[in-house]
Design an enzyme around this catalytic site. Sequence first.
Site, PDB file in Angstrom:
ATOM      1  N   ASP A 274      59.703  36.189  23.589  1.00 18.56           N
ATOM      2  CA  ASP A 274      59.789  34.102  23.226  1.00 18.56           C
ATOM      3  C   ASP A 274      61.323  33.968  23.634  1.00 18.56           C
ATOM      4  OD1 ASP A 274      59.018  35.908  21.027  1.00 18.56           O
ATOM      5  OD2 ASP A 274      59.511  35.016  19.423  1.00 18.56           O
TER       6      ASP A 274
ATOM      7  N   GLU B 117      66.119  46.354  16.176  1.00 13.42           N
ATOM      8  CA  GLU B 117      64.937  45.407  16.281  1.00 13.42           C
ATOM      9  C   GLU B 117      64.718  45.620  18.185  1.00 13.42           C
ATOM     10  OE1 GLU B 117      64.470  41.753  15.398  1.00 13.42           O
ATOM     11  OE2 GLU B 117      62.393  41.415  16.500  1.00 13.42           O
TER      12      GLU B 117
HETATM   13  C1  GLC Z   1      59.337  38.477  17.968  1.00 13.69           C
HETATM   14  C2  GLC Z   1      59.018  39.464  19.027  1.00 13.69           C
HETATM   15  C3  GLC Z   1      58.045  39.743  19.381  1.00 13.69           C
HETATM   16  C4  GLC Z   1      56.805  40.444  17.893  1.00 13.69           C
HETATM   17  C5  GLC Z   1      57.754  40.065  16.434  1.00 13.69           C
HETATM   18  C6  GLC Z   1      57.699  40.878  15.323  1.00 13.69           C
HETATM   19  O1  GLC Z   1      58.920  37.479  17.942  1.00 13.69           O
HETATM   20  O2  GLC Z   1      59.283  38.358  20.196  1.00 13.69           O
HETATM   21  O3  GLC Z   1      57.006  40.064  20.530  1.00 13.69           O
HETATM   22  O4  GLC Z   1      55.840  40.504  17.939  1.00 13.69           O
HETATM   23  O5  GLC Z   1      58.754  38.914  16.349  1.00 13.69           O
HETATM   24  O6  GLC Z   1      58.646  41.929  15.289  1.00 13.69           O
END
Ligand code: GLC
Length: 427
Positions: free
Chosen positions: A161, A392
């Site tokens: 992101d 995460e």
């Molecule tokens: C964030 C991450 C993405 C992922 C999502 C859910 O947006 O950047 O890669 O898929 O979270 O974990």
Amino acid sequence: MHSELRDRATQILVQNDRGGYTVPTARLYPYQWNWDSAFAALGFSEFDRDRAWRELETLFEGQWADGMVPHIIFRRDDPDYFPGPAIWQSGTTPPSSGHSQPPVVASIVRHLMETGGPEDQERAKLLFPRIFAWHNWFHAKRDPDGKGVVGIVHPWESGRDNCPDWDIGLNRIEVPADLERYERRDTDSVDPAERPTSSEYDRYLTILKFGRECQWDQEKIARVGPFFMADPGIQFILLRADRDLSHLAELFGFVEQREQIRRWIERSVQGCETYWNEAAGAYCARDLRTGEFSNAMTNISMLAFYAGAGSATQRIRLIDHARDILDQCQYGFPSWDPRDDKFESKRYWRGPVWAMANYMIVQGLTDCGEFALAERIKTDTLKLIEKSGFCEYFDPMTGDGHGGTDFTWTAAIYLVWSRATPSSRAA
Ligand code: GLC
């Protein structure tokens, strides 16, 4: 410790299961995410193969008529997440977001087949046409001029992101005065210092608004939308996935599709050159509107090995570069070069280490015979989880865990890797 952690990882997958699909983590991400589901399937395959396939099958329930598999599938409205289905207005059933995410599914399907039996073959064969349609969508809609360079129309499409890679494209976006007022929900459960900034969020929503207003006309979004950048992540993951899909096509005797995939691969291999940034000595993102390069190496630059891309010289440079970066960190592989001033060790994709990115890097390095480097990155990942739990993402300098906790893909990667090296990682 080792078997306790395996039990915990299994529990996390089970606890994040919402009945056929898995959320990445409760609250922060309460829906089905595309590449998260692919890694969830990998994790489930360690103890429940039927459930692993279900995860992929439910993901394809969200596939659009044009072949696109969206990045989020909204099965029920959940106030914990913004922007939800009312903002996207996909007009699909089930509702979803309006762009995609890195297509790791074909590679995971290949893994499931290679570790399974006849039933796995059958389920793979049923899924094949859907995966093929999705890859076709990427090659057609995200590379409208057939240059072998697959673009992204939103930083969220890359799955990384707020990586500094996207600053170039985002900085060119003007936030319109009539952008709807909104309230973020992500910063309710995670420290804002670890999340994208509000100026980035304004731009994410500006791009979303454009897509919604043209009713998700993907051709228009790619050609004249506010953001169109080449992402080495999508390029390399799709190239690897095409190779894996070609393998499946051969096995199932799908001659025509195999020929089509061969053409995609040929074009993509040439397209990889577009990403080579000689000054940075790495594959980097690039703005497809202006040609401007991002200037630092990321964890995703390392996926050249996973894709089987690059000349011998380019690979040597990448390996040297990777060693220099790892010398700066306690734990690899950081999502941004720590020597660059945009590096932030705790902020999401601007520095932290991600387990599933490491998984792909290690696969690629192993395929290319770079065993020592692969081992370092794999060991670092296991150490991070043992030290800080199933977070995460992790700080490459301290090893502290950040973002959401009890995270699906971190648990999945632990399950796969802790089985592969039980003795070396035993506590
Ligand atoms: C964030 C991450 C993405 C992922 C999502 C859910 O947006 O950047 O890669 O898929 O979270 O974990």
